[in-house]
Design a protein around this motif. Structure first.
Motif, PDB file in Angstrom:
ATOM      1  N   ALA A   1      -3.390  82.644  -9.924  1.00  0.00           N
ATOM      2  CA  ALA A   1      -3.766  82.747  -8.412  1.00  0.00           C
ATOM      3  C   ALA A   1      -5.313  82.748  -8.202  1.00  0.00           C
ATOM      4  O   ALA A   1      -5.890  82.157  -7.110  1.00  0.00           O
ATOM      5  N   MET A   2      -6.118  83.411  -9.078  1.00  0.00           N
ATOM      6  CA  MET A   2      -7.655  83.538  -8.797  1.00  0.00           C
ATOM      7  C   MET A   2      -8.242  82.058  -8.979  1.00  0.00           C
ATOM      8  O   MET A   2      -8.983  81.562  -8.186  1.00  0.00           O
ATOM      9  N   ALA A   3      -7.653  81.346  -9.920  1.00  0.00           N
ATOM     10  CA  ALA A   3      -8.129  79.865 -10.345  1.00  0.00           C
ATOM     11  C   ALA A   3      -7.477  79.040  -8.996  1.00  0.00           C
ATOM     12  O   ALA A   3      -8.537  78.089  -8.790  1.00  0.00           O
ATOM     13  N   ASP A   4      -6.411  79.252  -8.527  1.00  0.00           N
ATOM     14  CA  ASP A   4      -5.917  78.392  -7.213  1.00  0.00           C
ATOM     15  C   ASP A   4      -6.935  78.689  -6.269  1.00  0.00           C
ATOM     16  O   ASP A   4      -7.397  77.787  -5.396  1.00  0.00           O
ATOM     17  N   TRP A   5      -7.273  79.959  -5.958  1.00  0.00           N
ATOM     18  CA  TRP A   5      -8.335  80.301  -4.829  1.00  0.00           C
ATOM     19  C   TRP A   5      -9.713  79.601  -5.147  1.00  0.00           C
ATOM     20  O   TRP A   5     -10.160  79.245  -4.266  1.00  0.00           O
ATOM     21  N   ALA A   6     -10.103  79.627  -6.298  1.00  0.00           N
ATOM     22  CA  ALA A   6     -11.552  79.138  -6.549  1.00  0.00           C
ATOM     23  C   ALA A   6     -11.598  77.678  -6.649  1.00  0.00           C
ATOM     24  O   ALA A   6     -12.376  77.068  -6.171  1.00  0.00           O
ATOM     25  N   LEU A   7     -10.580  77.063  -7.061  1.00  0.00           N
ATOM     26  CA  LEU A   7     -10.635  75.684  -7.051  1.00  0.00           C
ATOM     27  C   LEU A   7     -10.101  74.790  -6.012  1.00  0.00           C
ATOM     28  O   LEU A   7     -10.569  73.899  -5.416  1.00  0.00           O
ATOM     29  N   PHE A   8      -9.027  75.590  -5.211  1.00  0.00           N
ATOM     30  CA  PHE A   8      -8.534  74.392  -4.202  1.00  0.00           C
ATOM     31  C   PHE A   8      -8.423  75.122  -2.555  1.00  0.00           C
ATOM     32  O   PHE A   8      -8.177  74.487  -1.899  1.00  0.00           O
ATOM     33  N   ASP A   9      -8.963  76.428  -2.552  1.00  0.00           N
ATOM     34  CA  ASP A   9      -9.347  76.860  -1.064  1.00  0.00           C
ATOM     35  C   ASP A   9     -10.613  76.265  -0.475  1.00  0.00           C
ATOM     36  O   ASP A   9     -11.394  75.859  -1.148  1.00  0.00           O
TER      37      ASP A   9
END
Length: 270
Positions: A123-131
């Motif tokens: 979830a943190m990777a998704d937030w950092a990469l795609f938000d």
């Protein structure tokens, strides 16, 4: 978002959904039932993140705008709290609120890691990469405390009824309501600071990805219509190659019309 990034976002979000389902199913294979798991903040935050990831994957696959950054930031904060509290407080033997870790079967142990480690990291990777960057505000860190505070109220009311509390730091039977209030104040402050950290990281990533003004002005400058300059200097080979036809042309231009071939000196052509 480019097609390649949208595909990567869909794959990562589907991995989150699968990890949440695997974690809950594998954990429920142990002594805890599904209804017994629901009162835990871990399960509630994982379910929220899984549902959100599935919705965000669908929107990315349809090339639609990303969900609101404030909502995604909140859910990422909650699942981060799940991982941090588990590893630093509940599973840490040095913590005053450490919980005795039971002997788990391999499947149940894997499910526990899915819920407390793998899903938070994904979830943190998704937030950092795609938000989308630059949309979070410092006041959001205070607003994001609404769910943890609501969960505290739910856990205390439920504890009055069933005489059990999901976590030792909110166990009013052991700590009393005064002790629960102090620990809750400490955790609320820590969660608020963690939320501010998310806002700061968002702003830092926004500045890092911004286009410099000079580059923007260069992109807006129209291309020059002046002809390309011709080099003035040539090598000896280029001069010889270029001069030969010009000399021949000049010689032919100087001969009068109807004149015969030019004889070389000293050659008799009779």
């Amino acid at each position: 978002m480019s097609l390649r990034r949208r595909r990567l976002a869909v794959l990562l979000r589907l991995a989150i959904v699968i990890s949440v389902l695997a974690g809950i199913v594998l954990t429920s294979l142990g002594p805890a039932t599904m209804t017994g798991l629901l009162p835990y903040f871990t399960i509630q935050s994982n379910l929220a993140v899984g549902l959100f990831a599935g919705f965000a994957a669908w929107r990315a696959g349809q090339d639609r705008p990303e969900p609101p950054s404030a909502l995604k930031g909140a859910l990422t904060l909650y699942i981060t709290i799940t991982g941090v509290v588990y590893h630093l407080v509940l599973a840490n033997p040095a913590s005053p609120f450490a919980m005795v870790q039971p002997d788990r079967a391999p499947g149940e142990a894997l499910g526990n890691q899915f819920l407390h480690t793998i899903v938070p990291l994904l979830a943190m990777a998704d937030w950092a990469l795609f938000d989308r960057r630059g949309r979070l505000r410092p006041r959001y860190a205070a607003w994001w405390l609404a769910f943890p505070l609501a969960y505290l109220g739910f856990a205390l009311v439920r504890g009055l009824i069933v005489h059990r509390y999901p976590y030792p730091f909110i166990d009013a039977g052991e700590l009393g309501y005064g002790g629960v209030g102090l620990t809750s104040l400490f955790f609320a402050l820590a969660f608020w600071l963690l939320g501010l950290l998310f806002v700061g990281v968002d702003r830092g990533l926004s500045r890092r990805g911004a286009t410099p003004p000079a580059a923007v002005e260069a992109d807006r400058t129209p291309p020059s219509s002046a002809p390309e300059a011709v080099p003035l200097h040539r090598t000896g080979l280029e001069e010889s190659a270029a001069g030969a036809p010009l000399t021949a042309a000049a010689g032919s231009a100087r001969r009068p019309s109807g004149a015969g071939p030019v004889s070389a000196p000293g050659v008799d052509r009779r």
